[in-house]
Write a protein that holds these residues in place. Sequence first.
Motif, PDB file in Angstrom:
ATOM      1  N   LYS A   1       0.836  -1.192   0.000  1.00 16.02           N
ATOM      2  CA  LYS A   1       0.000   0.000   0.000  1.00 16.02           C
ATOM      3  C   LYS A   1       0.882   1.256   0.000  1.00 16.02           C
ATOM      4  N   PRO A   2       0.366   2.371  -0.508  1.00 18.86           N
ATOM      5  CA  PRO A   2      -0.859   2.436  -1.308  1.00 18.86           C
ATOM      6  C   PRO A   2      -0.601   1.858  -2.699  1.00 18.86           C
ATOM      7  N   MET A   3      -1.543   1.072  -3.184  1.00 21.61           N
ATOM      8  CA  MET A   3      -1.329   0.396  -4.461  1.00 21.61           C
ATOM      9  C   MET A   3      -1.335   1.389  -5.621  1.00 21.61           C
ATOM     10  N   ALA A   4      -1.975   2.546  -5.425  1.00 24.01           N
ATOM     11  CA  ALA A   4      -1.999   3.592  -6.444  1.00 24.01           C
ATOM     12  C   ALA A   4      -1.868   4.937  -5.745  1.00 24.01           C
ATOM     13  N   MET A   5      -1.583   5.963  -6.521  1.00 21.48           N
ATOM     14  CA  MET A   5      -1.400   7.296  -5.953  1.00 21.48           C
ATOM     15  C   MET A   5      -2.597   8.205  -6.177  1.00 21.48           C
ATOM     16  N   ALA A   6      -3.617   7.698  -6.852  1.00 23.40           N
ATOM     17  CA  ALA A   6      -4.859   8.435  -7.056  1.00 23.40           C
ATOM     18  C   ALA A   6      -5.975   7.419  -7.263  1.00 23.40           C
ATOM     19  N   ALA A   7      -7.169   7.752  -6.796  1.00 23.72           N
ATOM     20  CA  ALA A   7      -8.267   6.788  -6.854  1.00 23.72           C
ATOM     21  C   ALA A   7      -8.573   6.355  -8.284  1.00 23.72           C
ATOM     22  N   GLY A   8      -8.423   7.280  -9.234  1.00 22.68           N
ATOM     23  CA  GLY A   8      -8.726   6.953 -10.617  1.00 22.68           C
ATOM     24  C   GLY A   8      -7.833   5.880 -11.206  1.00 22.68           C
ATOM     25  N   GLU A   9      -6.633   5.703 -10.637  1.00 20.05           N
ATOM     26  CA  GLU A   9      -5.713   4.691 -11.158  1.00 20.05           C
ATOM     27  C   GLU A   9      -6.191   3.270 -10.878  1.00 20.05           C
ATOM     28  N   TYR A  10      -7.128   3.128  -9.958  1.00 20.86           N
ATOM     29  CA  TYR A  10      -7.632   1.789  -9.658  1.00 20.86           C
ATOM     30  C   TYR A  10      -8.498   1.226 -10.779  1.00 20.86           C
TER      31      TYR A  10
ATOM     32  N   LEU B   1      -9.566  -4.682  -4.269  1.00 15.01           N
ATOM     33  CA  LEU B   1      -9.135  -3.440  -4.909  1.00 15.01           C
ATOM     34  C   LEU B   1     -10.143  -2.319  -4.701  1.00 15.01           C
ATOM     35  N   GLU B   2     -11.407  -2.662  -4.673  1.00 13.99           N
ATOM     36  CA  GLU B   2     -12.444  -1.647  -4.467  1.00 13.99           C
ATOM     37  C   GLU B   2     -12.333  -1.017  -3.078  1.00 13.99           C
ATOM     38  N   ASP B   3     -11.906  -1.812  -2.090  1.00 15.74           N
ATOM     39  CA  ASP B   3     -11.693  -1.266  -0.747  1.00 15.74           C
ATOM     40  C   ASP B   3     -10.521  -0.299  -0.739  1.00 15.74           C
ATOM     41  N   ALA B   4      -9.446  -0.688  -1.408  1.00 14.55           N
ATOM     42  CA  ALA B   4      -8.272   0.182  -1.485  1.00 14.55           C
ATOM     43  C   ALA B   4      -8.603   1.474  -2.226  1.00 14.55           C
ATOM     44  N   ARG B   5      -9.410   1.368  -3.263  1.00 15.12           N
ATOM     45  CA  ARG B   5      -9.821   2.566  -4.007  1.00 15.12           C
ATOM     46  C   ARG B   5     -10.580   3.531  -3.106  1.00 15.12           C
ATOM     47  N   GLY B   6     -11.417   3.009  -2.211  1.00 10.76           N
ATOM     48  CA  GLY B   6     -12.168   3.867  -1.302  1.00 10.76           C
ATOM     49  C   GLY B   6     -11.262   4.652  -0.367  1.00 10.76           C
ATOM     50  N   THR B   7     -10.229   4.009   0.153  1.00 13.88           N
ATOM     51  CA  THR B   7      -9.287   4.726   1.010  1.00 13.88           C
ATOM     52  C   THR B   7      -8.521   5.772   0.226  1.00 13.88           C
ATOM     53  N   GLN B   8      -8.132   5.437  -1.011  1.00 15.03           N
ATOM     54  CA  GLN B   8      -7.407   6.411  -1.819  1.00 15.03           C
ATOM     55  C   GLN B   8      -8.288   7.603  -2.168  1.00 15.03           C
ATOM     56  N   ALA B   9      -9.566   7.377  -2.366  1.00 14.66           N
ATOM     57  CA  ALA B   9     -10.477   8.489  -2.622  1.00 14.66           C
ATOM     58  C   ALA B   9     -10.522   9.435  -1.424  1.00 14.66           C
ATOM     59  N   LEU B  10     -10.471   8.859  -0.226  1.00 16.08           N
ATOM     60  CA  LEU B  10     -10.438   9.685   0.980  1.00 16.08           C
ATOM     61  C   LEU B  10      -9.122  10.466   1.046  1.00 16.08           C
ATOM     62  N   ILE B  11      -8.006   9.792   0.747  1.00 19.14           N
ATOM     63  CA  ILE B  11      -6.712  10.470   0.727  1.00 19.14           C
ATOM     64  C   ILE B  11      -6.710  11.610  -0.286  1.00 19.14           C
ATOM     65  N   ASP B  12      -7.242  11.347  -1.474  1.00 22.10           N
ATOM     66  CA  ASP B  12      -7.321  12.392  -2.497  1.00 22.10           C
ATOM     67  C   ASP B  12      -8.100  13.596  -1.979  1.00 22.10           C
ATOM     68  N   ALA B  13      -9.193  13.329  -1.263  1.00 26.98           N
ATOM     69  CA  ALA B  13     -10.025  14.413  -0.731  1.00 26.98           C
ATOM     70  C   ALA B  13      -9.288  15.190   0.352  1.00 26.98           C
ATOM     71  N   VAL B  14      -8.484  14.507   1.154  1.00 25.54           N
ATOM     72  CA  VAL B  14      -7.703  15.186   2.184  1.00 25.54           C
ATOM     73  C   VAL B  14      -6.703  16.142   1.551  1.00 25.54           C
ATOM     74  N   PHE B  15      -5.975  15.678   0.547  1.00 28.38           N
ATOM     75  CA  PHE B  15      -4.994  16.551  -0.102  1.00 28.38           C
ATOM     76  C   PHE B  15      -5.691  17.712  -0.816  1.00 28.38           C
ATOM     77  N   ALA B  16      -6.836  17.466  -1.423  1.00 25.39           N
ATOM     78  CA  ALA B  16      -7.576  18.538  -2.086  1.00 25.39           C
ATOM     79  C   ALA B  16      -7.996  19.599  -1.073  1.00 25.39           C
ATOM     80  N   ARG B  17      -8.467  19.161   0.084  1.00 23.28           N
ATOM     81  CA  ARG B  17      -8.881  20.102   1.130  1.00 23.28           C
ATOM     82  C   ARG B  17      -7.686  20.857   1.684  1.00 23.28           C
TER      83      ARG B  17
END
Length: 328
Positions: free
Chosen positions: A98-107, A308-324
């Motif tokens: 982890k993280p398997m990707a650096m952005a949720a869209g990469e999943y 993978l769908e679970d990992a994508r959900g966490t990455q989406a949260l990470i993406d939102a944190v950095f955006a905020r």
Amino acid sequence: MADALRWGILGAANFARNHMAPAIHAAKGAKLAALATSDPAKADDFMAFCPDLKVHDSYEALLADADIDAIYIPLPNHLHVEWSLKALEAGKHVLCEKPMAMAAGEYEALIAARDASGCFATEAYMIVHHPQWQRARALYREGAIGQLIHVEGLFCYDNSADPANVRNKPETGGGGIPDIGVYTYGATRWLSGEEHVEITHADVDFENGVDVLARVSARFPSFSAHWVNSMRLHPFQQMTFVGSAGVIKMTAPFNAGVFGTARVELQRNDASPPVITEERFPGVNQYTLQVEAFCAHVRDGAEYPWQLEDARGTQALIDAVFARAHMG
């Protein structure tokens, strides 16, 4: 061992040498069979406990090895998607750090490649295999703390003295949130079964382009959460789930057996004084359990708790944190 899943490791990373290679070697239903490294000397520590290990001098050679069924990928974060896709294209099952990707869209590409290949691929999110987390989630879902109201999560360490560490480098996908925020964020999601609605606060300190201290608050459909993750603080970890009728506290939630003994404490307020019960889980290797669960899923179709769908959900949260954080 005739039906054992034969594993190859892509790169001689320290984490692979110290944790995952021994776990694969020890796991039921698995055989550590090969390692890819361009430096033969780095294979010595692996061969000390696995003397029949086959050593390839390139990643491509390992992926082309017909005697390998599954690939474990402990490479720096920015290489995870590339080599996971190459391994799937080679017909190998994939367990990637982890993280398997650096952005949720990469999943999306990873999920598509998984489905097209017929192979299993997932992120190495080992904590969901540990009995302390399975017990904590069962307690919550049984209603032991009533309605979940708030979550507090902390995971910190200090690597300021190691500037060459990949976690301190932006070009390798470094940062505290990708490294350990995945645990406080993902554990909150996994136990509760809920996805975030809004990041309400993100106070993030950066050094050299990577986050080193993050204080983040979020709103979920039925509760709030606050997490602190840092690569510049004294080592500490804890998860607390506060409900309307009780509290679940975990004092070694992520590095069980290293930071401390795995322990689930349940406090209920339906008695005076409040009743506190404690369950301990010593001597458990969550990495070995992860490999055994992976092998059982591939071989027998056994349920696997982190897709993978679970990992994508966490990455989406990470993406939102950095955006905020950047918006702030």
